[in-house]
Enzyme design. Structure first.
Site, PDB file in Angstrom:
ATOM      1  CB  THR A  11      -0.924   0.154   1.251  1.00 51.36           C
ATOM      2  OG1 THR A  11      -1.715  -1.355   1.273  1.00 51.36           O
ATOM      3  CG2 THR A  11      -1.908   1.113   1.267  1.00 51.36           C
ATOM      4  CE  LYS A 100       2.149   1.604  11.985  1.00 53.34           C
ATOM      5  NZ  LYS A 100       0.840   1.831  11.186  1.00 53.34           N
ATOM      6  N   GLY A 129       0.471   9.506   9.422  1.00 57.64           N
ATOM      7  CA  GLY A 129       0.403   9.472   8.183  1.00 57.64           C
ATOM      8  C   GLY A 129       1.117  10.844   7.472  1.00 57.64           C
ATOM      9  CB  ILE A 131      -0.450  14.987  10.014  1.00 55.54           C
ATOM     10  CG1 ILE A 131      -1.483  14.770   9.947  1.00 55.54           C
ATOM     11  CG2 ILE A 131      -0.164  16.096  10.974  1.00 55.54           C
ATOM     12  CD1 ILE A 131      -2.410  14.298  11.166  1.00 55.54           C
ATOM     13  CG  ASP A 196      -0.883   1.925  14.730  1.00 54.31           C
ATOM     14  OD1 ASP A 196      -0.204   1.514  13.841  1.00 54.31           O
ATOM     15  OD2 ASP A 196      -1.449   3.017  14.571  1.00 54.31           O
ATOM     16  CE  LYS A 200       0.379   5.143  13.564  1.00 56.11           C
ATOM     17  NZ  LYS A 200      -0.984   5.161  13.214  1.00 56.11           N
ATOM     18  N   GLY A 297      -3.349   5.907   5.173  1.00 54.26           N
ATOM     19  CA  GLY A 297      -3.639   5.743   3.492  1.00 54.26           C
ATOM     20  C   GLY A 297      -2.597   5.637   2.743  1.00 54.26           C
TER      21      GLY A 297
HETATM   22  N1  HSE Z   1      -3.422   1.268  10.932  1.00 52.48           N
HETATM   23  C1  HSE Z   1      -2.975   2.372  11.104  1.00 52.48           C
HETATM   24  C2  HSE Z   1      -4.180   3.583  11.317  1.00 52.48           C
HETATM   25  C3  HSE Z   1      -2.393   2.880   9.615  1.00 52.48           C
HETATM   26  O1  HSE Z   1      -5.325   3.086  11.213  1.00 52.48           O
HETATM   27  O2  HSE Z   1      -4.092   4.566  11.664  1.00 52.48           O
HETATM   28  C4  HSE Z   1      -1.660   4.284   9.699  1.00 52.48           C
HETATM   29  O3  HSE Z   1      -0.453   4.267  10.723  1.00 52.48           O
END
Ligand code: HSE
Length: 402
Positions: A11, A100, A129, A131, A196, A200, A297
Protein backbone atom coordinates in the site's frame (compact mmCIF):
# COMPACT_ATOMS: atom_id res chain seq x y z
CA UNK A 1 18.83 12.69 -10.96
CA UNK A 2 19.54 10.99 -7.63
CA UNK A 3 18.89 7.26 -7.82
CA UNK A 4 16.50 5.74 -5.28
CA UNK A 5 15.05 2.36 -4.32
CA UNK A 6 11.77 1.34 -2.73
CA UNK A 7 11.76 -1.69 -0.41
CA UNK A 8 8.23 -3.14 -0.60
CA UNK A 9 5.51 -2.51 -3.18
CA UNK A 10 2.47 -2.76 -0.91
CA UNK A 11 0.00 0.00 0.00
CA UNK A 12 2.64 2.55 0.98
CA UNK A 13 5.35 1.41 -1.47
CA UNK A 14 3.06 1.74 -4.49
CA UNK A 15 2.00 5.13 -3.11
CA UNK A 16 5.64 6.28 -2.96
CA UNK A 17 6.10 5.12 -6.56
CA UNK A 18 3.03 7.17 -7.56
CA UNK A 19 4.04 10.31 -5.66
CA UNK A 20 7.60 10.30 -7.08
CA UNK A 21 6.29 9.79 -10.63
CA UNK A 22 3.28 12.14 -10.48
CA UNK A 23 5.23 15.00 -8.88
CA UNK A 24 8.59 14.21 -10.45
CA UNK A 25 9.00 17.63 -12.11
CA UNK A 26 8.25 19.68 -9.01
CA UNK A 27 10.44 17.40 -6.88
CA UNK A 28 13.24 17.98 -9.43
CA UNK A 29 12.78 21.77 -9.20
CA UNK A 30 12.59 21.81 -5.41
CA UNK A 31 15.53 19.47 -4.77
CA UNK A 32 17.50 20.88 -7.74
CA UNK A 33 18.38 17.27 -8.61
CA UNK A 34 15.27 15.12 -8.84
CA UNK A 35 14.71 11.54 -7.74
CA UNK A 36 14.68 8.57 -10.10
CA UNK A 37 13.49 5.19 -8.85
CA UNK A 38 16.09 2.67 -9.98
CA UNK A 39 14.79 -0.39 -8.09
CA UNK A 40 11.66 -1.66 -6.39
CA UNK A 41 12.18 -4.67 -4.14
CA UNK A 42 9.32 -7.10 -3.69
CA UNK A 43 8.94 -10.88 -3.59
CA UNK A 44 5.96 -10.74 -5.96
CA UNK A 45 5.79 -10.22 -9.74
CA UNK A 46 3.76 -7.37 -11.28
CA UNK A 47 3.32 -8.44 -14.92
CA UNK A 48 2.08 -5.62 -17.16
CA UNK A 49 2.77 -2.94 -14.51
CA UNK A 50 5.56 -0.47 -15.39
CA UNK A 51 7.21 -1.30 -12.06
CA UNK A 52 8.07 -4.70 -13.55
CA UNK A 53 10.97 -3.06 -15.47
CA UNK A 54 12.71 -1.97 -12.25
CA UNK A 55 11.61 -4.86 -10.02
CA UNK A 56 14.18 -6.91 -8.16
CA UNK A 57 13.80 -9.80 -5.72
CA UNK A 58 17.36 -9.41 -4.44
CA UNK A 59 18.16 -6.79 -1.80
CA UNK A 60 21.87 -7.09 -2.68
CA UNK A 61 21.18 -5.40 -6.05
CA UNK A 62 20.23 -2.29 -4.07
CA UNK A 63 22.67 -2.27 -1.18
CA UNK A 64 25.63 -2.99 -3.47
CA UNK A 65 24.74 -0.33 -6.04
CA UNK A 66 26.78 2.81 -5.21
CA UNK A 67 24.51 4.89 -7.45
CA UNK A 68 21.54 4.41 -5.07
CA UNK A 69 21.66 7.21 -2.51
CA UNK A 70 18.16 7.11 -1.00
CA UNK A 71 16.05 4.13 0.03
CA UNK A 72 12.37 4.07 1.07
CA UNK A 73 11.80 1.22 3.54
CA UNK A 74 8.07 0.62 3.41
CA UNK A 75 7.97 -3.11 4.14
CA UNK A 76 6.71 -2.81 7.73
CA UNK A 77 7.61 -5.16 10.59
CA UNK A 78 11.03 -5.83 12.10
CA UNK A 79 12.34 -8.64 9.93
CA UNK A 80 13.95 -8.13 7.46
CA UNK A 81 13.41 -4.36 7.58
CA UNK A 82 15.83 -3.87 10.52
CA UNK A 83 18.75 -5.65 8.81
CA UNK A 84 18.03 -4.02 5.45
CA UNK A 85 17.89 -0.56 7.03
CA UNK A 86 21.18 -1.05 8.89
CA UNK A 87 22.93 -2.31 5.78
CA UNK A 88 21.67 0.60 3.67
CA UNK A 89 22.79 3.17 6.27
CA UNK A 90 26.19 1.48 6.58
CA UNK A 91 26.46 1.62 2.78
CA UNK A 92 25.94 5.41 3.11
CA UNK A 93 22.41 5.47 1.75
CA UNK A 94 19.77 7.55 3.53
CA UNK A 95 16.69 5.58 4.57
CA UNK A 96 13.15 7.02 4.78
CA UNK A 97 10.42 4.93 6.35
CA UNK A 98 6.81 4.64 7.48
CA UNK A 99 7.70 1.64 9.68
CA UNK A 100 6.59 2.71 13.19
CA UNK A 101 7.28 -0.73 14.68
CA UNK A 102 10.93 -0.56 13.62
CA UNK A 103 11.37 3.10 14.60
CA UNK A 104 9.81 2.54 18.05
CA UNK A 105 12.06 -0.50 18.68
CA UNK A 106 15.36 0.52 17.08
CA UNK A 107 15.07 4.28 16.37
CA UNK A 108 18.05 5.53 18.45
CA UNK A 109 20.40 2.85 17.13
CA UNK A 110 19.42 3.53 13.51
CA UNK A 111 19.75 7.29 14.03
CA UNK A 112 23.25 6.71 15.44
CA UNK A 113 24.28 4.50 12.51
CA UNK A 114 22.97 7.18 10.13
CA UNK A 115 25.04 9.85 11.95
CA UNK A 116 28.17 7.69 11.90
CA UNK A 117 27.82 7.31 8.15
CA UNK A 118 26.93 10.93 7.36
CA UNK A 119 23.48 10.04 6.03
CA UNK A 120 19.90 10.36 7.31
CA UNK A 121 17.27 8.11 8.82
CA UNK A 122 13.95 9.90 8.36
CA UNK A 123 10.56 8.60 9.57
CA UNK A 124 8.00 11.37 9.14
CA UNK A 125 5.45 8.84 7.82
CA UNK A 126 5.65 6.64 10.92
CA UNK A 127 3.31 8.91 12.93
CA UNK A 128 0.18 10.66 11.73
CA UNK A 129 0.48 9.51 8.08
CA UNK A 130 0.74 12.65 5.97
CA UNK A 131 0.67 15.12 8.90
CA UNK A 132 4.08 16.83 9.18
CA UNK A 133 4.50 16.41 12.94
CA UNK A 134 8.01 14.97 13.26
CA UNK A 135 9.71 17.67 11.20
CA UNK A 136 7.67 20.26 13.11
CA UNK A 137 8.97 18.91 16.44
CA UNK A 138 12.57 18.71 15.22
CA UNK A 139 12.69 22.00 13.36
CA UNK A 140 9.78 24.40 13.79
CA UNK A 141 9.56 23.80 17.56
CA UNK A 142 13.29 23.46 18.22
CA UNK A 143 13.29 26.53 20.53
CA UNK A 144 10.48 25.22 22.76
CA UNK A 145 10.39 22.89 25.69
CA UNK A 146 7.51 20.55 24.89
CA UNK A 147 5.57 19.37 27.92
CA UNK A 148 2.68 17.64 26.21
CA UNK A 149 2.08 15.80 22.97
CA UNK A 150 -1.22 14.00 22.71
CA UNK A 151 -3.99 13.18 20.34
CA UNK A 152 -5.70 10.80 17.97
CA UNK A 153 -3.00 8.73 16.31
CA UNK A 154 -4.96 5.79 14.92
CA UNK A 155 -7.37 6.21 12.03
CA UNK A 156 -9.00 2.77 12.28
CA UNK A 157 -10.14 3.16 15.88
CA UNK A 158 -11.26 6.73 15.32
CA UNK A 159 -13.35 5.56 12.37
CA UNK A 160 -14.90 2.79 14.49
CA UNK A 161 -15.69 5.08 17.45
CA UNK A 162 -17.11 7.77 15.14
CA UNK A 163 -19.52 5.30 13.53
CA UNK A 164 -20.46 3.70 16.85
CA UNK A 165 -21.26 7.14 18.22
CA UNK A 166 -23.23 8.37 15.21
CA UNK A 167 -25.15 5.12 14.56
CA UNK A 168 -25.39 3.54 18.00
CA UNK A 169 -23.75 0.42 16.47
CA UNK A 170 -21.80 -2.30 18.27
CA UNK A 171 -18.00 -2.43 18.13
CA UNK A 172 -17.91 -5.85 16.41
CA UNK A 173 -20.36 -4.80 13.68
CA UNK A 174 -18.49 -1.60 12.80
CA UNK A 175 -15.14 -3.41 12.86
CA UNK A 176 -16.46 -5.96 10.37
CA UNK A 177 -17.70 -3.15 8.07
CA UNK A 178 -14.35 -1.35 8.39
CA UNK A 179 -12.57 -4.55 7.38
CA UNK A 180 -14.92 -5.10 4.42
CA UNK A 181 -14.20 -1.55 3.25
CA UNK A 182 -10.43 -2.02 3.61
CA UNK A 183 -9.97 0.54 6.43
CA UNK A 184 -9.15 -2.01 9.11
CA UNK A 185 -6.65 -4.84 8.80
CA UNK A 186 -7.86 -8.46 8.72
CA UNK A 187 -5.89 -8.82 11.95
CA UNK A 188 -6.98 -5.61 13.67
CA UNK A 189 -5.35 -6.30 17.05
CA UNK A 190 -2.59 -3.67 16.78
CA UNK A 191 -5.17 -1.00 16.02
CA UNK A 192 -8.09 -1.89 18.30
CA UNK A 193 -5.95 -2.88 21.30
CA UNK A 194 -4.04 0.41 21.04
CA UNK A 195 -0.57 -0.96 20.13
CA UNK A 196 -0.32 1.06 16.91
CA UNK A 197 -1.04 4.30 18.80
CA UNK A 198 1.36 3.15 21.55
CA UNK A 199 4.27 2.88 19.08
CA UNK A 200 3.42 6.27 17.56
CA UNK A 201 3.23 8.09 20.91
CA UNK A 202 6.52 6.42 21.95
CA UNK A 203 8.19 7.89 18.85
CA UNK A 204 6.62 11.34 19.24
CA UNK A 205 7.37 11.51 22.99
CA UNK A 206 10.98 10.43 22.37
CA UNK A 207 11.42 13.35 19.97
CA UNK A 208 9.44 15.81 22.11
CA UNK A 209 11.25 14.93 25.35
CA UNK A 210 14.67 14.17 23.79
CA UNK A 211 15.31 10.59 24.91
CA UNK A 212 13.76 7.18 24.27
CA UNK A 213 10.32 6.45 25.67
CA UNK A 214 10.09 2.65 25.53
CA UNK A 215 6.79 1.76 23.88
CA UNK A 216 6.55 -1.49 25.82
CA UNK A 217 6.43 0.46 29.10
CA UNK A 218 3.46 2.57 28.02
CA UNK A 219 0.19 1.67 29.73
CA UNK A 220 -2.14 0.77 26.85
CA UNK A 221 -5.87 0.15 26.70
CA UNK A 222 -7.81 -0.34 23.47
CA UNK A 223 -11.41 0.28 22.47
CA UNK A 224 -12.82 -3.25 22.41
CA UNK A 225 -14.79 -2.77 25.64
CA UNK A 226 -16.50 0.48 24.62
CA UNK A 227 -20.26 -0.01 24.27
CA UNK A 228 -23.08 1.99 22.66
CA UNK A 229 -24.24 2.80 26.22
CA UNK A 230 -20.85 4.41 27.01
CA UNK A 231 -21.15 6.55 23.88
CA UNK A 232 -24.75 7.56 24.67
CA UNK A 233 -23.81 8.52 28.22
CA UNK A 234 -20.88 10.47 26.76
CA UNK A 235 -23.37 12.52 24.71
CA UNK A 236 -25.45 13.16 27.82
CA UNK A 237 -22.34 14.72 29.41
CA UNK A 238 -21.61 16.79 26.24
CA UNK A 239 -18.68 14.52 25.35
CA UNK A 240 -17.62 11.84 22.91
CA UNK A 241 -15.14 8.98 23.33
CA UNK A 242 -11.78 8.99 21.51
CA UNK A 243 -8.76 6.71 21.74
CA UNK A 244 -6.07 9.15 22.86
CA UNK A 245 -2.34 8.70 23.11
CA UNK A 246 -0.58 10.88 25.69
CA UNK A 247 2.98 11.95 26.34
CA UNK A 248 3.13 14.44 29.19
CA UNK A 249 5.67 16.03 31.49
CA UNK A 250 4.28 17.21 34.85
CA UNK A 251 6.60 18.67 37.53
CA UNK A 252 9.60 16.86 36.05
CA UNK A 253 7.78 13.51 35.87
CA UNK A 254 6.98 11.85 32.54
CA UNK A 255 3.77 10.03 31.71
CA UNK A 256 2.77 8.12 28.60
CA UNK A 257 -0.56 6.44 28.14
CA UNK A 258 -2.89 5.09 25.45
CA UNK A 259 -6.52 4.79 26.47
CA UNK A 260 -10.09 5.71 25.54
CA UNK A 261 -10.94 9.18 26.90
CA UNK A 262 -14.13 11.20 27.25
CA UNK A 263 -13.52 14.37 25.25
CA UNK A 264 -15.76 17.41 25.83
CA UNK A 265 -17.37 19.26 22.94
CA UNK A 266 -15.27 22.40 23.51
CA UNK A 267 -12.05 20.42 22.97
CA UNK A 268 -10.73 20.56 19.36
CA UNK A 269 -10.24 16.76 19.38
CA UNK A 270 -14.03 16.33 19.79
CA UNK A 271 -14.68 17.04 16.09
CA UNK A 272 -11.88 14.88 14.69
CA UNK A 273 -13.95 12.17 13.04
CA UNK A 274 -13.44 9.16 10.79
CA UNK A 275 -9.95 8.12 9.73
CA UNK A 276 -8.47 11.55 10.47
CA UNK A 277 -5.71 12.06 13.04
CA UNK A 278 -5.00 15.11 15.18
CA UNK A 279 -1.99 15.82 17.35
CA UNK A 280 -1.97 18.45 20.08
CA UNK A 281 1.33 19.96 21.20
CA UNK A 282 2.00 22.28 24.14
CA UNK A 283 5.31 24.14 24.31
CA UNK A 284 6.53 26.42 27.11
CA UNK A 285 6.84 29.34 24.67
CA UNK A 286 4.47 28.27 21.89
CA UNK A 287 1.46 27.53 24.08
CA UNK A 288 -0.94 25.31 22.14
CA UNK A 289 -0.81 24.01 18.58
CA UNK A 290 -2.78 21.31 16.85
CA UNK A 291 -1.91 19.35 13.70
CA UNK A 292 -4.82 17.76 11.85
CA UNK A 293 -5.06 15.70 8.68
CA UNK A 294 -4.96 12.37 6.87
CA UNK A 295 -3.35 9.98 9.32
CA UNK A 296 -3.34 6.86 7.17
CA UNK A 297 -3.76 5.63 3.62
CA UNK A 298 -1.50 5.04 0.66
CA UNK A 299 -0.97 8.55 -0.75
CA UNK A 300 -0.96 10.60 2.49
CA UNK A 301 1.63 8.24 4.01
CA UNK A 302 3.59 8.10 0.75
CA UNK A 303 3.57 11.90 0.57
CA UNK A 304 5.49 11.98 3.87
CA UNK A 305 7.95 9.27 2.73
CA UNK A 306 8.58 11.09 -0.57
CA UNK A 307 9.09 14.40 1.28
CA UNK A 308 11.67 12.67 3.48
CA UNK A 309 13.39 11.35 0.34
CA UNK A 310 13.48 14.90 -1.05
CA UNK A 311 14.98 16.14 2.26
CA UNK A 312 17.58 13.37 2.09
CA UNK A 313 18.52 14.53 -1.42
CA UNK A 314 18.69 18.18 -0.35
CA UNK A 315 20.88 17.26 2.65
CA UNK A 316 23.23 14.86 0.90
CA UNK A 317 26.52 14.65 2.84
CA UNK A 318 24.97 16.02 6.05
CA UNK A 319 23.04 14.39 8.90
CA UNK A 320 20.07 16.54 9.87
CA UNK A 321 19.58 17.21 13.63
CA UNK A 322 17.09 14.98 15.41
CA UNK A 323 16.02 15.82 18.96
CA UNK A 324 15.81 12.11 19.84
CA UNK A 325 19.14 11.51 21.57
CA UNK A 326 20.64 8.37 23.16
CA UNK A 327 19.44 7.41 26.66
CA UNK A 328 15.99 6.70 28.00
CA UNK A 329 13.22 8.37 29.92
CA UNK A 330 11.81 6.71 32.99
CA UNK A 331 8.03 6.86 32.96
CA UNK A 332 6.05 7.46 36.12
CA UNK A 333 3.48 4.75 36.90
CA UNK A 334 0.31 5.36 34.92
CA UNK A 335 -1.79 4.93 38.08
CA UNK A 336 -0.42 8.23 39.35
CA UNK A 337 -1.65 10.05 36.20
CA UNK A 338 -4.42 12.42 37.33
CA UNK A 339 -7.69 13.01 35.52
CA UNK A 340 -11.42 12.84 36.09
CA UNK A 341 -13.17 9.50 35.56
CA UNK A 342 -16.50 8.73 33.93
CA UNK A 343 -18.26 5.90 35.77
CA UNK A 344 -21.25 3.88 34.52
CA UNK A 345 -22.98 1.83 37.19
CA UNK A 346 -26.20 0.19 38.35
CA UNK A 347 -28.74 2.76 39.57
CA UNK A 348 -28.96 0.84 42.83
CA UNK A 349 -25.33 1.76 43.59
CA UNK A 350 -25.89 5.53 43.21
CA UNK A 351 -26.28 6.15 46.95
CA UNK A 352 -23.02 4.38 47.80
CA UNK A 353 -21.33 6.23 44.91
CA UNK A 354 -22.19 9.54 46.58
CA UNK A 355 -20.71 8.45 49.89
CA UNK A 356 -17.54 7.19 48.15
CA UNK A 357 -16.98 9.91 45.53
CA UNK A 358 -18.69 12.89 47.22
CA UNK A 359 -22.21 14.27 47.59
CA UNK A 360 -21.59 16.75 44.76
CA UNK A 361 -21.38 14.15 41.94
CA UNK A 362 -24.17 14.56 39.37
CA UNK A 363 -25.87 11.50 37.89
CA UNK A 364 -27.20 11.23 34.36
CA UNK A 365 -29.63 8.65 33.01
CA UNK A 366 -30.39 7.70 29.40
CA UNK A 367 -33.30 5.71 27.93
CA UNK A 368 -31.16 2.94 26.34
CA UNK A 369 -29.60 2.08 29.70
CA UNK A 370 -32.69 1.93 31.89
CA UNK A 371 -31.10 0.24 34.92
CA UNK A 372 -27.92 2.28 34.81
CA UNK A 373 -26.73 5.78 35.56
CA UNK A 374 -23.39 7.53 35.20
CA UNK A 375 -21.35 10.27 36.84
CA UNK A 376 -17.99 12.00 36.48
CA UNK A 377 -15.56 12.20 39.39
CA UNK A 378 -13.30 15.01 40.59
CA UNK A 379 -9.69 14.98 39.32
CA UNK A 380 -7.77 12.17 41.04
CA UNK A 381 -5.04 9.64 40.32
CA UNK A 382 -6.03 6.25 39.03
CA UNK A 383 -4.63 4.73 42.23
CA UNK A 384 -7.01 6.88 44.27
CA UNK A 385 -9.89 6.07 41.91
CA UNK A 386 -9.30 2.31 42.23
CA UNK A 387 -9.10 2.58 46.03
CA UNK A 388 -12.51 4.26 46.15
CA UNK A 389 -14.06 2.10 43.40
CA UNK A 390 -13.30 -1.03 45.46
CA UNK A 391 -15.95 0.15 47.94
CA UNK A 392 -18.56 0.29 45.20
CA UNK A 393 -20.20 -2.70 43.52
CA UNK A 394 -22.18 -2.35 40.29
CA UNK A 395 -19.58 -0.43 38.23
CA UNK A 396 -20.04 -1.35 34.54
CA UNK A 397 -17.28 0.77 33.05
CA UNK A 398 -14.86 3.58 33.84
CA UNK A 399 -13.33 5.84 31.23
CA UNK A 400 -10.75 8.59 31.73
CA UNK A 401 -11.79 12.16 30.91
CA UNK A 402 -9.53 14.60 29.02
N1 HSE B 1 -3.46 1.18 11.01
C1 HSE B 1 -3.02 2.54 11.07
C2 HSE B 1 -4.21 3.44 11.42
C3 HSE B 1 -2.40 2.93 9.75
O1 HSE B 1 -5.36 2.98 11.36
O2 HSE B 1 -4.02 4.60 11.77
C4 HSE B 1 -1.57 4.18 9.79
O3 HSE B 1 -0.46 4.07 10.63
Amino acid sequence: MVKAAILGFGTVGSGVYNVLNTNSELIRERTEKGIEIKYVLDLREFPGHPVDDILTHDFNDIVNDPEVKVVAEVMGGIKPAYEFTKQCLQAKKSVCTSNKELVAKHGPELLRIARENGVNYFFEASCGGGIPIIRSLNEALIADEIDEISGILNGTTNYILTRMSKEGSLFDDVLKDAQDMGYAERNPEADVEGFDAQRKIAILSSIAFGKTVDNEKIHTEGITKITPADLEFAKAFGCTIKLLAYGKKVDGRYYALVSPFMVASDNPLFSVDGVFNAIFVHGNMLGDAMFYGSGAGSLPTASAVAADMAQAVKNEGKTVYNNWQEGSIELSPSDSFECRFFVRLDKGAAGTAKSVFGEEIQFKEIPIAGDECAFITEVMSEKEFEKRAEKLSGIKSRIRCK
